[in-house]
Motif scaffolding. Structure first.
Motif, PDB file in Angstrom:
ATOM      1  N   GLU A   1       0.698  -1.308  -0.127  1.00 13.69           N
ATOM      2  CA  GLU A   1      -0.116  -0.022  -0.071  1.00 13.69           C
ATOM      3  C   GLU A   1       0.822   1.238  -0.066  1.00 13.69           C
ATOM      4  O   GLU A   1       0.607   2.110  -0.763  1.00 13.69           O
ATOM      5  N   MET A   2       1.730   1.298   0.476  1.00 13.90           N
ATOM      6  CA  MET A   2       2.813   2.337   0.689  1.00 13.90           C
ATOM      7  C   MET A   2       3.922   2.399  -0.424  1.00 13.90           C
ATOM      8  O   MET A   2       4.288   3.040  -1.100  1.00 13.90           O
ATOM      9  N   TYR A   3       4.169   1.104  -0.830  1.00 14.59           N
ATOM     10  CA  TYR A   3       5.384   0.845  -2.011  1.00 14.59           C
ATOM     11  C   TYR A   3       4.568   1.750  -3.294  1.00 14.59           C
ATOM     12  O   TYR A   3       5.301   2.208  -3.920  1.00 14.59           O
ATOM     13  N   THR A   4       3.250   1.249  -3.401  1.00 15.64           N
ATOM     14  CA  THR A   4       2.952   1.768  -4.785  1.00 15.64           C
ATOM     15  C   THR A   4       1.577   2.618  -4.217  1.00 15.64           C
ATOM     16  O   THR A   4       0.222   2.065  -4.081  1.00 15.64           O
ATOM     17  N   HIS A   5       1.554   3.947  -3.801  1.00 17.02           N
ATOM     18  CA  HIS A   5       0.387   4.643  -3.785  1.00 17.02           C
ATOM     19  C   HIS A   5       0.060   5.652  -4.714  1.00 17.02           C
ATOM     20  O   HIS A   5       0.982   6.332  -5.107  1.00 17.02           O
ATOM     21  N   SER A   6      -1.306   5.989  -4.804  1.00 13.45           N
ATOM     22  CA  SER A   6      -1.598   6.712  -5.992  1.00 13.45           C
ATOM     23  C   SER A   6      -2.115   8.028  -5.448  1.00 13.45           C
ATOM     24  O   SER A   6      -2.198   8.984  -6.370  1.00 13.45           O
ATOM     25  N   ASN A   7      -1.985   8.339  -4.136  1.00 13.95           N
ATOM     26  CA  ASN A   7      -2.404   9.822  -3.695  1.00 13.95           C
ATOM     27  C   ASN A   7      -1.753   9.947  -2.539  1.00 13.95           C
ATOM     28  O   ASN A   7      -1.163   8.951  -1.664  1.00 13.95           O
ATOM     29  N   THR A   8      -1.076  11.085  -2.259  1.00 13.49           N
ATOM     30  CA  THR A   8      -0.468  11.609  -1.047  1.00 13.49           C
ATOM     31  C   THR A   8      -1.153  11.529   0.430  1.00 13.49           C
ATOM     32  O   THR A   8      -0.475  11.191   1.350  1.00 13.49           O
ATOM     33  N   THR A   9      -2.479  11.636   0.266  1.00 16.12           N
ATOM     34  CA  THR A   9      -3.243  11.591   1.575  1.00 16.12           C
ATOM     35  C   THR A   9      -2.994  10.284   2.220  1.00 16.12           C
ATOM     36  O   THR A   9      -2.740  10.240   3.408  1.00 16.12           O
TER      37      THR A   9
END
Length: 509
Positions: A109-117
């Motif tokens: 989830e952290m390795y490939t995240h689509s938004n900064t929130t």
């Protein structure tokens, strides 16, 4: 809730990835000049920047991978990037060091995240206080990197090579610096159209939008501001753009190619007075390609030092660096004379190097030590590695580069050799075809070791990815309890029976 509320004022850097990745959007930084920086620039001299004294700043570096432990930045690239980071800050008399070493995080989830929130909330749970928390990830919300002042710095692996200055750029943001082209972001400079052509004089002011991403915590908040456009003659440099008079005008809010001979942009721009100029590509806080970026200006350096002293003084509590490595040479213990090692369990051992806190270990095809087959970073003078099954039986070379928590520009020290065999180390009947269930486990739970033979009484050891031995005991009822104190990361489980050895990885969540 203070940290979450403060997200409204976050500043981001969304550098485009490498020029070869032209399918990605160019930079779209949502930036502003903080109230602290404006006050500092108006009242120069009120903050003692302790000129001539080196400031040591702690980093917590999270090496992030997928849930199964794949995809993380290579150890040599990480070490090279840390070296580049400190080299970029030499003239600022700022040196970064590892606070508590490296932290390995297996979290897709952290390795490939689509938004900064979403990433920000994860960082709030993981961050170590009073350090600059840095995350090296596979996908940084579609950006080369970004900085969340109340959370941390995130850098995409593809922008974290030793030749890249993204990490330095983002830490510049973390220490108060805006871009030199402040105000031109988002295409508001020329009547709302993308600012790509400068064939006429620039306006006196530009509007810019530093609202957070639409998927931010405050979806209904719009922040539009006015910035004065910096002029070539310096008449408004103290309040225009980034507010620094030794960073010349720059209107290029997108990734741009530079002239490596002159260190400037190829194209001209025209300021509000009608004077033409080229942008300075040597400034790390610009969006010039990395081959030209090399420096912070004296005023930028002064502001970063002041920000550390005035705002982030807790970072500076440890100003006594570790002792340096005076003699980095390595004495190789085993294997040294062409001894045979199985492809799936390779034991390496060398003499400790005085004052070294870490070692980069590599196995290579050739004596020139190029393109490693396998590599790792460990904290003790021994390592356990493996290479791909089916590897042709041949001699290979291994080498070690010692480094410290403060000094990362280390070189491999000689090499030794061994013969790698295609024969698995698991040839003994008693441990043939064994497997760990589950391979991903929560701390405090147990794993089951399945095998065709009886493993009771076999020796079992567990090491972390630095090579540190955490557990060494006998197998009982084919199970192993995972201590609740173990942190998230990848661990090596090793079983010995009748002089046979086998290793498998597990992920503790």
């Amino acid at each position: 809730m203070l940290k979450r509320i403060s997200l409204i004022t976050l500043s981001f850097c969304f550098c485009a990835l490498l020029m070869a990745q032209t399918d990605l959007n160019p930079c779209g930084t949502l930036d502003h000049r903080s109230e602290w920086l404006q006050n500092f620039q108006r009242n120069k001299g009120l903050v003692d920047t302790r000129g001539g004294e080196k400031l040591y700043v702690p980093l917590t570096v999270f090496v992030v991978s997928n849930d199964d432990g794949t995809g993380e930045i290579s150890p040599s690239a990480l070490l090279g990037s840390l070296c580049t980071l400190n080299e970029d800050f030499i003239d600022s008399d700022i040196e970064f060091y590892l606070q508590g070493g490296l932290k390995y995080l297996s979290q897709s989830e952290m390795y490939t995240h689509s938004n900064t929130t979403d990433a920000a909330y994860q960082m709030f749970d993981l961050n170590i206080p009073n350090t600059i928390n840095c995350y090296i990830v596979g996908t940084a919300a579609g950006n080369c990197g970004y900085n969340l002042p109340y959370a941390g710095v995130v850098v995409d692996i593809s922008c974290a090579s030793p030749d890249d200055h993204t990490w330095s750029h983002e830490i510049g943001h973390n220490l108060s610096l805006p871009h030199p082209f402040l105000g031109w972001e988002g295409g508001y400079g020329y009547s709302g159209s993308p600012v790509q052509v400068f064939s006429e004089a620039a306006p006196e002011t530009v509007l810019y939008d530093y609202t957070l991403f639409k998927d931010s915590l405050y979806l209904d908040t719009l922040i539009i501001d006015t910035a004065f456009v910096e002029k070539v003659d310096g008449s408004n440099c103290e309040f225009a753009a980034d507010g620094f008079c030794d960073t010349p005008p720059d209107y290029l809010a997108y990734r741009w190619s530079c002239n490596q001979t002159t260190g400037m942009s190829f194209g001209f721009m025209i300021d509000p007075n009608g004077e033409s100029f080229k942008s300075d590509a040597t400034l790390i806080m610009s969006y010039a390609n990395d081959e030209c970026a090399s420096r912070f200006s004296p005023e930028q350096s002064e502001a970063m030092r002041a920000n550390l002293i005035d705002v982030k003084s807790d970072y500076l509590s440890n100003q006594i660096p570790d002792a340096s490595i005076e003699d980095p040479s390595v004495t190789y213990n085993y294997p040294t004379g062409g001894e045979t090692q199985s492809f799936d369990y390779i034991e390496l051992n060398w003499e400790p190097v005085e004052n070294a806190t870490h070692y980069l270990v590599q196995i290579h095809f050739n004596e020139e030590l190029t393109q490693p087959l396998w590599e790792d970073i460990v904290t003790e003078p021994n390592a356990v590695g493996e290479i791909l099954e089916g590897f042709a039986e041949r001699d290979v070379f291994w080498s070690v580069a010692p480094f410290t928590n403060y000094e990362f520009c280390s070189e491999l020290q000689g090499s030794s050799t061994f013969f790698v065999s295609n024969v698995s180390s698991t040839g003994e009947e008693s441990i043939r075809n064994w497997n760990i269930i589950p391979s991903i486990v929560s701390a405090g739970n147990s794993i089951t070791i399945e095998s065709e033979g009886n493993l009771n009484g076999a020796d079992i050891a567990v090491r972390d990815m630095t090579g540190k031995l955490l557990l060494n005991e006998k197998v009982i009822n084919n199970t192993l309890d995972i201590p609740s104190s173990w942190s998230t990361g990848i661990y090596l489980v090793q079983i010995r029976s009748n002089e046979s050895i086998h290793t498998q990885k597990i992920v503790v969540r």
